[in-house]
Design an enzyme around this catalytic site. Structure first.
Site, PDB file in Angstrom:
ATOM      1  N   CYS A  77      23.330 -15.180  23.702  1.00 26.45           N
ATOM      2  CA  CYS A  77      22.819 -14.627  22.444  1.00 26.45           C
ATOM      3  C   CYS A  77      21.900 -13.454  22.753  1.00 26.45           C
ATOM      4  O   CYS A  77      21.134 -13.484  23.718  1.00 26.45           O
ATOM      5  CB  CYS A  77      22.082 -15.717  21.670  1.00 26.45           C
ATOM      6  SG  CYS A  77      21.087 -15.129  20.292  1.00 26.45           S
ATOM      7  N   CYS A  80      16.481 -14.027  21.783  1.00 23.50           N
ATOM      8  CA  CYS A  80      15.268 -14.233  22.579  1.00 23.50           C
ATOM      9  C   CYS A  80      15.423 -13.680  23.988  1.00 23.50           C
ATOM     10  O   CYS A  80      16.503 -13.740  24.583  1.00 23.50           O
ATOM     11  CB  CYS A  80      14.933 -15.717  22.640  1.00 23.50           C
ATOM     12  SG  CYS A  80      14.683 -16.476  21.024  1.00 23.50           S
ATOM     13  N   CYS A 163      20.081 -23.002  18.156  1.00 22.43           N
ATOM     14  CA  CYS A 163      18.951 -22.064  18.186  1.00 22.43           C
ATOM     15  C   CYS A 163      17.622 -22.801  18.067  1.00 22.43           C
ATOM     16  O   CYS A 163      17.452 -23.663  17.197  1.00 22.43           O
ATOM     17  CB  CYS A 163      19.100 -21.053  17.054  1.00 22.43           C
ATOM     18  SG  CYS A 163      17.752 -19.853  16.954  1.00 22.43           S
ATOM     19  N   GLN A 293       6.447 -11.911   6.062  1.00 21.63           N
ATOM     20  CA  GLN A 293       6.379 -12.173   7.500  1.00 21.63           C
ATOM     21  C   GLN A 293       7.218 -13.397   7.836  1.00 21.63           C
ATOM     22  O   GLN A 293       7.125 -14.430   7.175  1.00 21.63           O
ATOM     23  CB  GLN A 293       4.931 -12.409   7.926  1.00 21.63           C
ATOM     24  CG  GLN A 293       4.055 -11.175   7.847  1.00 21.63           C
ATOM     25  CD  GLN A 293       4.295 -10.204   8.992  1.00 21.63           C
ATOM     26  OE1 GLN A 293       5.104 -10.440   9.882  1.00 21.63           O
ATOM     27  NE2 GLN A 293       3.590  -9.080   8.961  1.00 21.63           N
ATOM     28  N   TYR A 329       1.227   1.112   2.910  1.00 23.19           N
ATOM     29  CA  TYR A 329       2.396   0.408   3.442  1.00 23.19           C
ATOM     30  C   TYR A 329       2.206  -1.085   3.186  1.00 23.19           C
ATOM     31  O   TYR A 329       2.252  -1.911   4.094  1.00 23.19           O
ATOM     32  CB  TYR A 329       2.607   0.715   4.930  1.00 23.19           C
ATOM     33  CG  TYR A 329       2.508   2.187   5.259  1.00 23.19           C
ATOM     34  CD1 TYR A 329       3.602   3.023   5.081  1.00 23.19           C
ATOM     35  CD2 TYR A 329       1.306   2.744   5.703  1.00 23.19           C
ATOM     36  CE1 TYR A 329       3.500   4.395   5.364  1.00 23.19           C
ATOM     37  CE2 TYR A 329       1.193   4.098   5.979  1.00 23.19           C
ATOM     38  CZ  TYR A 329       2.298   4.919   5.799  1.00 23.19           C
ATOM     39  OH  TYR A 329       2.181   6.265   6.072  1.00 23.19           O
ATOM     40  N   GLU A 350       3.572   1.259  -1.475  1.00 16.49           N
ATOM     41  CA  GLU A 350       4.745   0.791  -0.726  1.00 16.49           C
ATOM     42  C   GLU A 350       5.975   1.512  -1.248  1.00 16.49           C
ATOM     43  O   GLU A 350       6.151   1.670  -2.450  1.00 16.49           O
ATOM     44  CB  GLU A 350       4.894  -0.725  -0.894  1.00 16.49           C
ATOM     45  CG  GLU A 350       6.204  -1.315  -0.421  1.00 16.49           C
ATOM     46  CD  GLU A 350       6.445  -1.072   1.065  1.00 16.49           C
ATOM     47  OE1 GLU A 350       7.584  -0.657   1.406  1.00 16.49           O
ATOM     48  OE2 GLU A 350       5.512  -1.281   1.871  1.00 16.49           O
ATOM     49  N   ASP A 395      -0.663  -0.655   7.462  1.00 15.54           N
ATOM     50  CA  ASP A 395       0.304  -1.603   8.027  1.00 15.54           C
ATOM     51  C   ASP A 395       1.694  -0.964   7.956  1.00 15.54           C
ATOM     52  O   ASP A 395       2.579  -1.419   7.228  1.00 15.54           O
ATOM     53  CB  ASP A 395       0.272  -2.918   7.252  1.00 15.54           C
ATOM     54  CG  ASP A 395       1.080  -4.019   7.931  1.00 15.54           C
ATOM     55  OD1 ASP A 395       1.632  -3.765   9.020  1.00 15.54           O
ATOM     56  OD2 ASP A 395       1.174  -5.127   7.377  1.00 15.54           O
ATOM     57  N   CYS A 422       3.180  -3.199  14.287  1.00 15.73           N
ATOM     58  CA  CYS A 422       4.227  -4.074  14.803  1.00 15.73           C
ATOM     59  C   CYS A 422       4.962  -3.425  15.979  1.00 15.73           C
ATOM     60  O   CYS A 422       5.918  -4.005  16.504  1.00 15.73           O
ATOM     61  CB  CYS A 422       5.225  -4.454  13.702  1.00 15.73           C
ATOM     62  SG  CYS A 422       6.034  -3.056  12.912  1.00 15.73           S
TER      63      CYS A 422
END
Length: 467
Positions: A77, A80, A163, A293, A329, A350, A395, A422
């Site tokens: 996969c 991860c 998963c 989130q 944002y 936004e 953000d 992020c």
């Protein structure tokens, strides 16, 4: 080194995002997907200005402290990256990556700076509250698959029925979906969407689950190229023994050529098209396509960090607790609503209109009447806002802040800003401009939102000099 050469060596470090630095007798090579302390073989793909980049061929020896992967799909996969690393080593890696990217800004700093390490996710497994699975096949002409893209492939799909970053309910729903549609697929009665041919019916399965209530939304995304009665599928899902409760089963039509889940019309097959989630005492209405989130418990850590940074400014009387706050944002307005009780007014901006409508609904749900949410590009909207901020929260999306918007933000001259990032590479780029205009980092911390992946969040408090 020349193109197509094969070299071996030890991965000495991994730079963000997931770029291993391999040291060989011939020199250093950058290779994606390798982990620290692994011995690997790499085929050189590019040599330019003394810098070589290569493709990972084989892991010859695992790192001495590596663990056996808890997920049967690891390595196949494309999700991860760090499942075989001890979690404490992963945290150290992410902290080192962020600190390395922030180092130039620290060196330019002219005020006292405090690095506060990395905050862990409260849960390491089964932390995701949303998954978008893709229909396809793992090998051309093979059986129907539903899951994630195969590592290194744009087309092959791995059925991720084991998963580990989702809980048992997700796995049961995924398996039931494959079991239901596979016989129809084998009989050529139903097809999955081929990206290259732009033909087929089954596209995605979107599943969301509320951490606090256990409510579940299931949305089957298809094209309109075929027609099928989905009553049997709905009944199969409702017969599942789940820990949570199915709040709604939906069918979304999407004929867009983009490889993304786009709502071009949704019908409710069962229940409703929303549920409620709670964060830090606030209630949020979540639909299949709401921005939220994806790790609820770690999001609380992130947002509490922002709240604590602001509270420290209030406690030190550095800002007044009845001022105007800009949340730029703002997404669905989570941060804005957390700050509403200590501000006269909070203005969120936004560009995604659906997120703005959700923010307005959530503010009403939480009985907050001092939040204003505006739909539009920050670059343009700032020209039309008459209020002047006392504090600015940033953000931005992964690409960071538009340089022209950044100039307008800096021109407000507020004493403090909080930047939630992020993508630390974008943060490092934007910090250079902030510092050129007198804003220095006074505090920073990393937050692990996504265990076992290469992603990491960063929160930075920016202080204007001579305040």
């Amino acid at each position: 080194m020349k193109k197509k050469d094969i070299v071996t060596g030890i991965v000495k470090r991994v730079e963000f995002p997931n770029k291993g630095v391999l040291e060989t007798e011939e020199g250093k090579v950058i290779v994606k997907g390798a982990l620290p302390d692994q011995k690997v073989s790499v085929q050189i793909q590019k040599v330019r200005n003394g810098r070589a980049e290569g493709r990972l061929l084989e892991v010859l020896e695992e790192a001495p402290d590596s663990n056996e992967s808890p997920c049967i799909h690891f390595g196949k996969c494309g999700g991860c990256s760090y499942l075989t690393m001890p979690y404490v080593k992963e945290l150290g890696l992410k902290e080192q990556q962020v600190r390395s990217l922030l180092k130039p800004a620290v060196e330019r700093n002219s005020i006292r700076f405090t690095w506060e390490g990395i905050k862990t996710s409260p849960v390491k497994y089964a932390y995701r509250n949303k998954m978008e699975f893709t229909f396809g096949d793992e090998i051309m002409g093979g059986p129907l698959s539903l899951g994630m893209h195969k590592k290194g492939s744009f087309y092959d799909i791995v059925t991720v029925s084991g998963c580990r970053i989702v809980d048992d309910d997700y796995r049961a729903i995924l398996s039931a979906t494959v079991d239901y549609f596979s016989p129809m697929y084998d009989k050529k009665e139903i097809t999955f969407y081929h990206r290259m041919k732009q033909e087929g019916y089954l596209r995605h399965l979107l599943v969301r689950k509320a951490v606090r209530t256990g409510d579940i939304l299931i949305d089957l995304i298809t094209t309109t190229q075929e027609e099928h009665n989905l009553t049997g599928y709905k009944d199969a899902l409702l017969n599942l023994q789940l820990d949570g409760r199915i709040a709604g089963i939906l069918h979304t039509k999407n004929d867009s050529l983009a490889d993304a889940v786009i709502d071009e019309g949704t019908e409710i097959l069962y229940g409703q098209d929303f549920f409620y989630e709670q964060l830090l005492g606030l209630k949020f209405r979540i639909t299949p396509f709401s921005f939220f989130q994806t790790n609820s418990l770690s999001a609380e850590v992130l947002y509490q960090t922002v709240r604590d940074y602001i509270r420290s400014l209030y406690d030190q009387s550095n800002i007044k607790n009845d001022g105007v706050v800009f949340d730029l944002y703002s997404g669905t307005g989570t941060i804005a609503q957390l700050l509403a009780p200590v501000a006269t007014k909070v203005i969120g901006v936004e560009i995604v209109e659906e997120a703005v409508e959700a923010a307005k609904e959530n503010a009403k749900l939480n009985h907050l009447d001092n939040c204003e949410f505006i739909a539009g590009d920050v670059l343009k909207v700032l020209d039309d806002i008459e209020d002047k901020p006392d504090l600015i929260i940033l953000d931005p999306p992964r690409d960071g802040i538009n340089p022209k918007a950044l100039k307008k933000i800096i021109d407000y001259g507020v004493n403090y800003m909080i930047y939630v990032s992020c993508k630390p590479t974008s943060l490092a780029r934007d910090l250079e401009i902030f510092q050129e205009n007198g804003y220095m980092m006074s505090r920073a911390v990393a937050v692990d939102q996504f265990p076992w992946t290469s992603h990491v969040e960063t929160v930075v408090l920016l202080t204007r000099q001579n305040t």
